[in-house]
Design a protein around this motif. Structure first.
Motif, short mmCIF file in Angstrom:
data_model
loop_
_atom_site.label_atom_id
_atom_site.label_comp_id
_atom_site.label_asym_id
_atom_site.label_seq_id
_atom_site.Cartn_x
_atom_site.Cartn_y
_atom_site.Cartn_z
N CYS A 101 0.85 -1.19 0.00
CA CYS A 101 0.00 0.00 0.00
C CYS A 101 0.88 1.24 0.00
N PHE A 102 0.36 2.31 -0.59
CA PHE A 102 1.08 3.57 -0.67
C PHE A 102 0.25 4.63 0.03
N GLY A 103 0.83 5.27 1.05
CA GLY A 103 0.05 6.18 1.88
C GLY A 103 -0.17 7.53 1.24
N ARG A 104 -1.27 8.17 1.62
CA ARG A 104 -1.60 9.52 1.13
C ARG A 104 -0.53 10.50 1.61
N GLY A 105 -0.04 11.31 0.69
CA GLY A 105 0.94 12.35 1.05
C GLY A 105 2.33 11.81 1.32
N GLN A 106 2.54 10.53 1.10
CA GLN A 106 3.86 9.96 1.37
C GLN A 106 4.71 9.90 0.12
N ILE A 107 6.01 9.87 0.32
CA ILE A 107 6.91 9.60 -0.80
C ILE A 107 7.33 8.15 -0.69
N SER A 108 6.94 7.36 -1.67
CA SER A 108 7.27 5.94 -1.67
C SER A 108 8.25 5.67 -2.79
N ILE A 109 9.30 4.96 -2.48
CA ILE A 109 10.28 4.62 -3.51
C ILE A 109 10.23 3.11 -3.75
N VAL A 110 10.10 2.75 -5.02
CA VAL A 110 10.08 1.34 -5.40
C VAL A 110 11.49 0.97 -5.87
N MET A 111 12.09 0.02 -5.19
CA MET A 111 13.45 -0.39 -5.55
C MET A 111 13.46 -1.87 -5.93
N GLY A 112 14.55 -2.27 -6.52
CA GLY A 112 14.68 -3.68 -6.91
C GLY A 112 15.60 -3.78 -8.10
N GLY A 113 16.04 -4.97 -8.38
CA GLY A 113 16.98 -5.18 -9.48
C GLY A 113 16.34 -4.92 -10.83
N SER A 114 17.18 -4.91 -11.86
CA SER A 114 16.67 -4.73 -13.21
C SER A 114 15.77 -5.91 -13.56
N GLY A 115 14.63 -5.62 -14.14
CA GLY A 115 13.71 -6.69 -14.52
C GLY A 115 12.84 -7.17 -13.37
N ALA A 116 12.95 -6.49 -12.22
CA ALA A 116 12.13 -6.91 -11.08
C ALA A 116 10.66 -6.55 -11.27
N GLY A 117 10.39 -5.62 -12.18
CA GLY A 117 9.00 -5.24 -12.45
C GLY A 117 8.61 -3.88 -11.90
N LYS A 118 9.61 -3.01 -11.67
CA LYS A 118 9.30 -1.70 -11.07
C LYS A 118 8.46 -0.84 -12.02
N SER A 119 8.90 -0.76 -13.28
CA SER A 119 8.14 0.04 -14.26
C SER A 119 6.77 -0.58 -14.51
N ARG A 148 17.95 19.15 -7.68
CA ARG A 148 16.86 20.05 -8.05
C ARG A 148 15.53 19.28 -8.12
N ILE A 149 15.56 18.14 -8.81
CA ILE A 149 14.33 17.36 -8.97
C ILE A 149 13.91 16.76 -7.63
N GLU A 150 14.92 16.36 -6.87
CA GLU A 150 14.64 15.80 -5.54
C GLU A 150 13.91 16.84 -4.67
N HIS A 151 14.45 18.08 -4.67
CA HIS A 151 13.81 19.14 -3.87
C HIS A 151 12.43 19.46 -4.39
N LEU A 152 12.31 19.52 -5.71
CA LEU A 152 11.01 19.85 -6.31
C LEU A 152 9.96 18.82 -5.91
N LEU A 153 10.31 17.56 -6.04
CA LEU A 153 9.34 16.51 -5.73
C LEU A 153 9.02 16.49 -4.23
N THR A 154 10.06 16.65 -3.42
CA THR A 154 9.83 16.65 -1.97
C THR A 154 8.94 17.83 -1.58
N ASP A 155 9.23 19.01 -2.15
CA ASP A 155 8.41 20.20 -1.86
C ASP A 155 6.96 19.98 -2.26
N LEU A 156 6.77 19.44 -3.46
CA LEU A 156 5.40 19.19 -3.94
C LEU A 156 4.67 18.26 -2.99
N SER A 157 5.37 17.23 -2.58
CA SER A 157 4.73 16.25 -1.72
C SER A 157 4.39 16.86 -0.36
#
Lengths: 261, 259
Positions: free
Chosen positions: A26-44, A178-187
């Motif tokens: 589950c992914f919480g409201r207002g949270q920043i969730s990062i999906v990690m895993g090896g190549s081909g793990a199915g993240k995309s 820059r992108i990290e700050h932008l996304l964190t700020d938005l969230s």
């Protein structure tokens, strides 16, 4: 956790390969969730499932309380009004300029006058560090610029949920920050639910409220500290390999590795 | 041994029926979006430019050449019977009723139809269509419908141009080169061709061919695999399928309506 998106027991095979085998998280409201895993793990593929661009063989996916696996394409558009997505390759329309690409969702779904659209597009492009790229075509941009322009398009309608497929890959350190700050700020400011796939460990650990580690078609979920403390061999191997074999920091550390001097 | 063969046959049949269903739904969507707001006039004009204006050179050149060949062959055949005076009628009727719409459709399939399929297929490969879906924009509405409509609009106009240039080519060979009287050539042409049967018929035919080529090209691009091989398969598939479909449709239209 107030759950914005919930995936339950999904199975998906692509050809002979079983990508998801009873995957739940589950992914919480207002949270920043990062999906990690090896190549081909199915993240995309996970992001595509959450966006309704692909359907699982079985299982349930609820987005904002709505079961999306059984919705028609037209009904999915209603759900996608709340979602912005950054694709790995940008997915900007190559027949349109950067300005036209970013303005497109505003032209299609709002009644804003053209000067207001222009102002909004300018603001978003400046936020991602691309202030002078409006008249350029996607083919005239570098990979990193392309992804930033695509991010501007993904967030221009202020969606409640943003899905980002590898937002940091191919970016220089300044633009990663820059992108990290932008996304964190938005969230933080807008209460945006942000789900990213990423291999960029330092950024992931700095940003994440919640980490989903994909392994063998299933999910290991927890906070960054819990991930770092994990005894699971598959997790520790991945983390150490991602950090060039440097030993992991202690659980509860700031989450940024220090290379040995 | 029989069971796998039977299974394969069943699988192919089910897949074919599914495919036909997809085509019907796809065409239904294109028609729906063609008559529903918002009308994407600017995109449509751009597509008509791509299909129509950029095909002008090949259509006009081919038309003039085909007309010249028809004039030459027609003259050689007619002169055996002392009927050179009917050259205008022979050239005109064969162009307006058959060669004009069919050859234009085949030329436009090769130039614009294949390009259309390749463009949509590469949009699939680079996830541009998924990008549109994520903006709650239906790709059939935004990308496919203007292209299919442009083909429908441009085909009759290109056909008309093809015929005009072919008649001119026939005139050049018959009158200027072989010495048929200019007045006789034009009079026989005028006398043989009627608006209701021939001109309206050729426009109807080319309109139907335009719709066919437009739908086939966009569909093949739309369902292509997201790989470079998928782009290539969509392009060649379009040329082959659309060419065969045009020839079959030509027979059916001619048999049913005598056009």
């Amino acid at each position: 956790m107030d759950e914005r998106i919930c995936v339950e027991d999904i199975f998906l095979s692509l050809g002979d390969r079983k990508v998801f085998r009873g995957f739940s998280c589950c992914f919480g409201r207002g949270q920043i969730s990062i999906v990690m895993g090896g190549s081909g793990a199915g993240k995309s593929t996970l992001l595509r499932l959450l966006a309704g661009l692909q359907r699982p063989d079985r299982g349930s996916i609820r987005v904002a309380g709505e079961e999306i696996t059984r919705l028609s394409e037209r009904e999915l558009f209603r759900v996608r009004d709340h979602i912005g997505m950054l694709f790995q390759g940008g997915a900007l329309l190559d027949s349109m300029t950067v300005y036209e690409n970013v303005a497109l969702p505003l032209r299609e779904h709002t009644r804003l006058a053209e000067p207001d659209i222009a102002a909004e597009v300018g603001r978003r492009l400046a936020a991602v560090g691309l202030p002078d790229t409006e008249p350029l075509y996607p083919r005239q941009l570098s990979g990193g610029m392309l992804r930033r322009a695509a991010l501007a398009r993904a967030i221009v309608t202020d969606p409640e949920i943003v899905l980002c497929d590898e937002p940091f890959s191919g970016l220089d350190p300044v633009n990663v920050r820059r992108i990290e700050h932008l996304l964190t700020d938005l969230s933080r400011k807008l209460g945006l639910t942000l789900i990213l796939t990423s291999h960029h460990l330092p950024s992931s650990l700095r940003m994440a409220d919640h980490i989903v580690f994909m392994v063998d078609g299933q999910a290991l979920c927890g906070s960054p500290a819990e991930l770092l403390a994990s005894d699971d061999k598959r997790v520790s191997e991945f983390l150490e390999a991602e950090h060039n074999g440097h030993p992991r920091p202690a659980p509860g550390a700031t989450g940024v590795w220090q290379a040995p001097s | 041994m029989k069971t796998p063969t039977l299974q394969a046959l069943g699988f192919r049949t089910v897949s074919l029926v599914g495919h036909l269903g997809c085509i019907v739904v796809f065409i239904g969507e294109v028609v729906t979006y063609a008559v529903r707001r918002p009308f994407r006039a600017r995109r449509l004009v751009n597509e008509v430019f791509d299909v129509g204006v950029l095909s002008l050179a090949i259509v006009c050149l081919s038309g003039a050449t085909v007309g010249a060949v028809l004039g030459l062959q027609g003259y050689n055949t007619l002169s055996r019977f002392g009927a050179e005076g009917s050259l205008g009628a022979v050239v005109g009727l064969s162009l307006v009723r058959e060669l004009g719409p069919v050859l234009t459709a085949l030329l436009v399939t090769g130039r614009a139809g294949s390009a259309m399929a390749a463009e949509i297929a590469s949009m699939v490969t680079t996830q541009q269509l998924d990008g549109l879906r994520m903006m709650s924009i239906n790709p059939v509405d935004f990308v496919v419908t203007p292209k299919a409509l442009a083909m429908l609009i441009a085909m009759p106009m290109l056909n008309a141009l093809f015929i005009v240039f072919a008649l001119f080519g026939g005139y050049l060979v018959g009158v200027v080169l072989l010495g048929v009287d200019s007045g006789v050539y034009v009079a026989s042409l005028e006398h043989a061709i009627t608006f209701e049967d021939d001109v309206a018929g050729t426009l109807l035919k080319s309109g139907i061919f335009g719709a066919l080529v437009g739908c086939i090209a966009t569909y093949r691009g739309y369902i292509s695999e997201p790989t470079s091989a998928g782009v290539s398969a969509a392009t060649t598939g379009t040329v082959v399928t659309a060419s065969v479909a045009v020839l079959l449709a030509d027979y059916v239209i001619t048999a049913l309506w005598g056009v």
